[in-house]
Design a protein around this motif. Structure first.
Motif, PDB file in Angstrom:
ATOM      1  N   TYR A 162       0.816  -1.215   0.000  1.00  0.00           N
ATOM      2  CA  TYR A 162       0.000   0.000   0.000  1.00  0.00           C
ATOM      3  C   TYR A 162       0.846   1.260   0.000  1.00  0.00           C
ATOM      4  N   ILE A 163       0.595   2.130  -0.988  1.00  0.00           N
ATOM      5  CA  ILE A 163       1.156   3.483  -1.002  1.00  0.00           C
ATOM      6  C   ILE A 163      -0.045   4.432  -0.920  1.00  0.00           C
ATOM      7  N   PRO A 164      -0.152   5.235   0.141  1.00  0.00           N
ATOM      8  CA  PRO A 164      -1.328   6.111   0.279  1.00  0.00           C
ATOM      9  C   PRO A 164      -1.524   6.983  -0.953  1.00  0.00           C
ATOM     10  N   HIS A 165      -2.759   7.161  -1.364  1.00  0.00           N
ATOM     11  CA  HIS A 165      -3.056   7.984  -2.542  1.00  0.00           C
ATOM     12  C   HIS A 165      -4.510   8.426  -2.502  1.00  0.00           C
ATOM     13  N   GLY A 223      -1.495  12.660 -10.597  1.00  0.00           N
ATOM     14  CA  GLY A 223      -0.345  13.175  -9.855  1.00  0.00           C
ATOM     15  C   GLY A 223      -0.570  14.525  -9.228  1.00  0.00           C
ATOM     16  N   SER A 224      -1.810  14.859  -8.884  1.00  0.00           N
ATOM     17  CA  SER A 224      -2.058  16.199  -8.353  1.00  0.00           C
ATOM     18  C   SER A 224      -2.165  16.252  -6.835  1.00  0.00           C
ATOM     19  N   CYS A 225      -2.604  15.166  -6.187  1.00  0.00           N
ATOM     20  CA  CYS A 225      -2.796  15.259  -4.734  1.00  0.00           C
ATOM     21  C   CYS A 225      -1.454  15.193  -4.001  1.00  0.00           C
ATOM     22  N   ARG A 226      -0.477  14.521  -4.593  1.00  0.00           N
ATOM     23  CA  ARG A 226       0.887  14.366  -4.077  1.00  0.00           C
ATOM     24  C   ARG A 226       0.976  13.499  -2.820  1.00  0.00           C
ATOM     25  N   CYS A 250      -9.501  16.063  -7.022  1.00  0.00           N
ATOM     26  CA  CYS A 250      -8.725  14.903  -7.470  1.00  0.00           C
ATOM     27  C   CYS A 250      -8.921  14.638  -8.950  1.00  0.00           C
ATOM     28  N   LYS A 251      -9.945  15.211  -9.522  1.00  0.00           N
ATOM     29  CA  LYS A 251     -10.256  15.087 -10.958  1.00  0.00           C
ATOM     30  C   LYS A 251     -10.683  13.686 -11.362  1.00  0.00           C
ATOM     31  N   CYS A 262      -0.940  27.356 -10.539  1.00  0.00           N
ATOM     32  CA  CYS A 262      -2.021  26.923 -11.428  1.00  0.00           C
ATOM     33  C   CYS A 262      -3.108  26.204 -10.643  1.00  0.00           C
ATOM     34  N   GLY A 263      -2.775  25.730  -9.440  1.00  0.00           N
ATOM     35  CA  GLY A 263      -3.779  25.057  -8.620  1.00  0.00           C
ATOM     36  C   GLY A 263      -3.828  23.553  -8.837  1.00  0.00           C
ATOM     37  N   PHE A 264      -2.907  23.027  -9.636  1.00  0.00           N
ATOM     38  CA  PHE A 264      -2.935  21.588  -9.941  1.00  0.00           C
ATOM     39  C   PHE A 264      -2.613  20.753  -8.695  1.00  0.00           C
ATOM     40  N   CYS A 265      -1.496  21.037  -8.052  1.00  0.00           N
ATOM     41  CA  CYS A 265      -1.094  20.169  -6.935  1.00  0.00           C
ATOM     42  C   CYS A 265      -1.334  20.825  -5.575  1.00  0.00           C
ATOM     43  N   THR A 266      -1.574  19.967  -4.607  1.00  0.00           N
ATOM     44  CA  THR A 266      -1.933  20.411  -3.259  1.00  0.00           C
ATOM     45  C   THR A 266      -0.882  21.320  -2.604  1.00  0.00           C
ATOM     46  N   PRO A 267       0.406  20.933  -2.583  1.00  0.00           N
ATOM     47  CA  PRO A 267       1.369  21.749  -1.824  1.00  0.00           C
ATOM     48  C   PRO A 267       1.499  23.180  -2.336  1.00  0.00           C
TER      49      PRO A 267
END
Lengths: 249, 130
Positions: free
Chosen positions: A32-35, A46-49, A150-151, B25-30
């Motif tokens: 498990y890798i949290p996502h 790849g947006s939530c990081r 999250c799209k 741009c608002g794409f990623c959380t950090p």
């Protein structure tokens, strides 16, 4: 066929095929890798990081980083978990996430990953944004307060439902989910309660109506087992990947 | 970058953090959330409301942005803050309210709506600084 190439996550050997991302191989191996924004049915976003890992001295997101033979991946050190917890806390303060008052509580991926990273409080200063609830659709309600951008609904509606109902509009902290309909309201769009876009929402933003609290608190998917064992909110609709975990535990 | 001694470096930092907040741009959380939190904290320092706790917070948020942002903009957006915290800590520490805890909002000002609704403006309807 799985090739004989391997890399290591926290010292554990993980087999992979050419073209696999770290996440692909980890999911297949039951590691498990949290996502949050990743769902193996869709192209990585790849947006939530939240799936940040460390390899070769660099921090990268596992969902869109190709696996390389013999690479060493750090997926569970305190430093990595601290980064993930901070990202979760950022998502919590960005929207209005009131778990005790949310229908999705106990079956929410944001909440489950927060528990997994041992998040105890939102920590940062709340933004308390003013966002609407759209209940114009007869069978679906959407609460923008709980959207984490999250799209997944955007991707599902575009790629699977072929309806293009959801989009992200705006930039920076003003990014927000919008509905593609003449009035901007859900009731005016082509979306149906059976759509993939409704099923993939990992949080309580897009909810089917007329079935609130169908499953009592205490019996919900993350109430008794952590997400590392249960798997994603949307996994039960499609993915074979977590079936191994679910059936064995 | 070269500045003469009349330049208020915190002013420069504020400008940068606002710039990166706006350019995200608002794409990623950090970058989207962290950048905005960072800007708000820099403004809190400039307004004289910050504490040393807030400076640690800025370092932590900066670390998260550097290590987890999707692109180079997010990964470097915190640099003006982190660099000045490291090289010119005085521009921050001289503006701190005190070393304990300080809320992100003005307690007395946030009671204004309640005062208007109740029609009160007496001493009991205010929270004064000690």
């Amino acid at each position: 066929m799985i090739s004989d190439k391997t890399f290591r996550i926290d010292g554990k050997k993980i087999p992979f095929q050419d073209g696999d991302t770290i996440m692909d191989a980890a999911l297949r191996a039951g590691e498990y890798i949290p996502h949050l924004c990743h769902n193996p049915e869709f192209k990585p976003n790849g947006s939530c990081r939240v799936c940040v890992i460390e390899t070769n001295g660099r921090h990268v997101s596992a969902c869109n980083q190709p696996a390389i033979e013999n690479m060493e991946v750090d997926n569970s050190s305190d430093a990595i978990m601290n980064l993930r917890r901070s990202l979760l806390q950022m998502l919590f303060v960005e929207g209005n996430h009131v778990c005790p008052a949310c229908e999705k509580s106990g079956a929410c991926q944001l909440q489950a990953v927060a528990y997994y990273t041992r998040m105890l409080s939102p920590h940062f200063t709340h933004f308390f944004p003013c966002r609407d609830v759209d209940a114009t659709h007869p069978e679906i309600a959407i609460d923008f307060n709980r959207c984490i951008l999250c799209k997944l609904c955007v991707r599902a509606s575009r790629d699977v439902d072929k309806k293009n109902v959801f989009f992200i509009s705006g930039r920076g902290i003003n990014s927000r989910l919008v509905i593609n309909s003449p009035s901007g309201k859900l009731g005016d769009s082509d979306v149906a309660v059976t759509d993939k876009a409704v099923a993939v929402c990992p949080v309580g933003a897009i909810l089917p109506k007329h079935k609130g609290y169908e499953k009592p608190i205490g019996e919900r998917m993350y109430d008794n087992k952590p997400i590392s064992i249960v798997g994603d909110v949307a996994a039960k609709f499609s993915s074979k990947i977590y079936s191994k975990d679910v059936s064995t535990k | 970058m070269v500045f003469n001694q009349q330049r208020d470096l915190l002013d420069m930092v504020q400008n940068f953090s606002q710039f990166f907040c706006h350019e995200s741009c608002g794409f990623c959380t950090p970058c989207r959330v962290g950048g905005t939190l960072m800007r708000n904290l820099v403004e809190k320092v400039a307004a004289g409301h910050a504490t040393s706790y807030d400076l640690d917070e800025m370092k932590n948020i900066g670390l998260v942005m550097q290590n987890t942002a999707h692109c180079g903009l997010g990964a470097t957006a915190a640099n003006p803050v982190l660099n000045t915290l490291n090289k010119f800590p005085d521009i921050y520490t001289t503006r701190l309210a005190h070393t304990g805890y300080e809320p992100a909002f003005n307690l007395d000002a946030s009671l204004e709506i309640s005062r208007q609704i109740t029609g009160r403006d007496d001493e009991g309807a205010h929270i004064r600084d000690e």
